[in-house]
Design a protein around this motif. Structure first.
Motif, PDB file in Angstrom:
ATOM      1  N   LEU A  65      -3.252   4.095  -7.668  1.00  0.00           N
ATOM      2  CA  LEU A  65      -3.042   3.017  -8.573  1.00  0.00           C
ATOM      3  C   LEU A  65      -2.017   3.405  -9.851  1.00  0.00           C
ATOM      4  O   LEU A  65      -1.192   2.788 -10.000  1.00  0.00           O
ATOM      5  N   SER A  68       1.451   3.586  -8.359  1.00  0.00           N
ATOM      6  CA  SER A  68       2.193   2.245  -8.210  1.00  0.00           C
ATOM      7  C   SER A  68       2.523   1.421  -9.507  1.00  0.00           C
ATOM      8  O   SER A  68       3.482   0.816  -9.603  1.00  0.00           O
ATOM      9  N   THR A  69       1.561   1.646 -10.554  1.00  0.00           N
ATOM     10  CA  THR A  69       1.717   1.189 -11.749  1.00  0.00           C
ATOM     11  C   THR A  69       2.930   1.763 -12.523  1.00  0.00           C
ATOM     12  O   THR A  69       3.800   1.134 -13.071  1.00  0.00           O
ATOM     13  N   ARG A  72       6.338   0.568 -11.157  1.00  0.00           N
ATOM     14  CA  ARG A  72       6.488  -0.683 -11.528  1.00  0.00           C
ATOM     15  C   ARG A  72       6.796  -0.970 -13.056  1.00  0.00           C
ATOM     16  O   ARG A  72       7.767  -1.639 -13.536  1.00  0.00           O
ATOM     17  N   VAL A 198       0.217  -4.074  -6.735  1.00  0.00           N
ATOM     18  CA  VAL A 198      -0.919  -3.749  -7.153  1.00  0.00           C
ATOM     19  C   VAL A 198      -2.121  -4.336  -6.346  1.00  0.00           C
ATOM     20  O   VAL A 198      -2.112  -5.332  -5.890  1.00  0.00           O
ATOM     21  N   ASP A 199      -2.972  -3.343  -5.943  1.00  0.00           N
ATOM     22  CA  ASP A 199      -4.023  -3.788  -5.011  1.00  0.00           C
ATOM     23  C   ASP A 199      -5.532  -3.740  -5.695  1.00  0.00           C
ATOM     24  O   ASP A 199      -6.211  -2.812  -5.212  1.00  0.00           O
ATOM     25  N   PRO A 200      -5.494  -4.750  -6.528  1.00  0.00           N
ATOM     26  CA  PRO A 200      -7.078  -4.722  -7.141  1.00  0.00           C
ATOM     27  C   PRO A 200      -8.154  -4.771  -6.417  1.00  0.00           C
ATOM     28  O   PRO A 200      -9.185  -3.895  -6.555  1.00  0.00           O
ATOM     29  N   GLN A 203      -8.643  -1.351  -4.792  1.00  0.00           N
ATOM     30  CA  GLN A 203      -8.981  -0.273  -5.709  1.00  0.00           C
ATOM     31  C   GLN A 203     -10.471  -0.365  -6.243  1.00  0.00           C
ATOM     32  O   GLN A 203     -11.170   0.711  -6.088  1.00  0.00           O
ATOM     33  N   LEU A 255      -3.379  -0.579  -0.727  1.00  0.00           N
ATOM     34  CA  LEU A 255      -3.492   0.605  -1.645  1.00  0.00           C
ATOM     35  C   LEU A 255      -3.216   2.002  -0.595  1.00  0.00           C
ATOM     36  O   LEU A 255      -2.567   2.962  -1.161  1.00  0.00           O
TER      37      LEU A 255
END
Length: 439
Positions: A65, A68-69, A72, A198-200, A203, A255
């Motif tokens: 996570l 990827s954050t 971005r 993002v893949d909440p 995650q 993710l």
């Protein structure tokens, strides 16, 4: 991003290595302070397990996570945020009034730590554009990783003996603040041309999988493996894993791309990473307690006694990297597996009076195995992947390492816990025999 001079690139590398140093040390620096934490906070074996695992569990869960954050929102911005959170968490750990608060603050530390190492590697990759120069920079990065592991017990022992266990968290504050100020001055901002979404949901599911699994393993000696609580946690973990697989297969930007696991080298590297880091974390956890609680070493002397292990890691890691470049990963993996097994096997019959020369010899052999395994893990993980996916594959390998450390402390600690009745020092040596067999 403007092209930096060579001196500018080296400054960026040094700043990134500072972050690796404090995050890496926190994987091992706490171990040598565990007996002091046990005495002052009245912690049980399971409480000490959570002191270590709260950090590695959260850190491993959030690495992807964080990567990827950063792609971005900006790598420097994410790196600086990670430093602020990590320093804040470290300061809170030093002020923890009880074990529960210490575990909670270790999780805050881990949230910050997850934004440092993978993001720092992305910064290095983007700053060092020449392949040869980049390879040398990554080599320095790898050496710093070994140095952080080696310094952890030594620095932790010195601080614990002289100032108390709370001081092991103070060391992160000045280093983190200096790194933060230097990052603002010297690290250029960069973003991915096309950042992953993002893949909440993914995650959240992976956090549930790991947290419930680790909780069930640690709680099993107290409640019983087949108790309602442990059984329920195992079922929840399994259900979350199934949900994760089904959801990720249908998600356009998952993710973790499950197609990676169709590659035999990648799947093999993932399993090897989990097993080898489980062995290392369990080995370090056991020996820290043995040296202080059974042999009566001070925290400093216990840290000094682990220097043969750290030295073996520092020597074998670069040699393994060169061997992988010339002969591929298989010879290094075979050497690593053999040394890890032999180093642990030497301690299966450990007693309260075992020769310290014998113990130190096992440390050297085990250190050779651990130092040798890291380079081929990353190489094997990325070898079966397209170049465009190599970074994500390496991130999954890093996640596997942290997951392995969490599992190692949970499993090995629970084996010892079962033999000691959750009381440190009670039959610790005899209880460790089965743990070394598992390692």
């Amino acid at each position: 991003m403007d092209e930096l001079t060579r001196a500018g690139r080296l400054r960026v590398l040094a700043i990134c290595c500072m972050s690796l140093l404090i995050v890496g040390m926190d994987n091992s620096i706490v171990n040598v302070a565990l007996p002091s934490i046990h005495r002052q906070l009245h912690a049980s074996v399971s409480g000490l397990q959570w002191t270590v695992d709260a950090y590695t569990l959260v850190l491993g869960s959030l690495l992807l996570l964080a990567g990827s954050t950063a792609d971005r929102l900006g790598r420097r911005r994410t790196f600086q945020t990670g430093l602020v959170v990590f320093v804040t968490g470290s300061l809170l750990c030093s002020l923890a009034p009880s074990l529960g608060w210490l575990v909670a603050f270790r999780m805050v530390q881990a949230v910050g730590g997850s934004m440092l190492n993978p993001v720092a590697m992305s910064i290095i990759t983007n700053v060092f554009t020449d392949p040869k120069e980049r390879a040398r920079a990554i080599g320095v990065w790898g050496a710093m990783s070994g140095l952080s592991i080696g310094l952890g017990p030594l620095v932790g022992g010195a601080l614990t003996d002289s100032l108390g266990w709370r001081a092991i968290f103070w060391v992160n504050v000045p280093v983190g603040i200096v790194a933060l100020l230097l990052a603002a001055r010297y690290i250029p901002e960069s973003r991915a041309l096309r950042a992953r979404a993002v893949d909440p949901v993914g995650q959240a599911l992976i956090l549930v999988v790991l947290a419930d699994l680790i909780y069930a393993i640690i709680d099993a000696p107290r409640a019983g493996l087949l108790s309602v609580g442990c059984g329920g946690c195992f079922l929840i973990s399994a259900a979350a894993l199934l949900g994760f697989v089904l959801y990720e297969r249908r998600h356009s930007e998952p993710l973790i791309d499950l197609r990676f696991f169709r590659s035999v080298p990648f799947s093999g590297a993932t399993v090897i990473a989990v097993c080898s880091l489980s062995a290392f974390a369990g080995f370090l956890f056991l020996n820290t307690l043995y040296l202080q609680e059974v042999r009566g070493f001070s925290a400093l002397h216990a840290g000094l006694f682990t220097l043969p292990l750290a030295g073996a890691v520092l020597v074998s890691a670069p040699l393994s990297g060169r061997r992988v470049a010339i002969r591929g990963p298989r010879p290094s993996l075979l050497i690593a597996g053999t040394a890890l097994c032999l180093g642990a096997a030497l301690l299966i019959g450990l007693s309260d009076t075992t020769s310290l020369v014998w113990v130190a010899a096992s440390y050297v052999i085990f250190g050779i195995g651990f130092g040798t395994v890291n380079a081929p893990i990353t190489n094997t993980a990325v070898s079966g992947m397209p170049l465009s996916q190599a970074g994500t594959a390496a991130a999954v390998a890093s996640t596997s390492r942290q997951t392995g450390m969490s599992l190692g402390v949970a499993i090995i600690g629970s084996i010892v816990n079962s033999g000691t009745g959750n009381v440190i020092g009670s039959h610790l040596t005899a209880a460790s025999h089965g743990a070394y067999i598992v390692i």
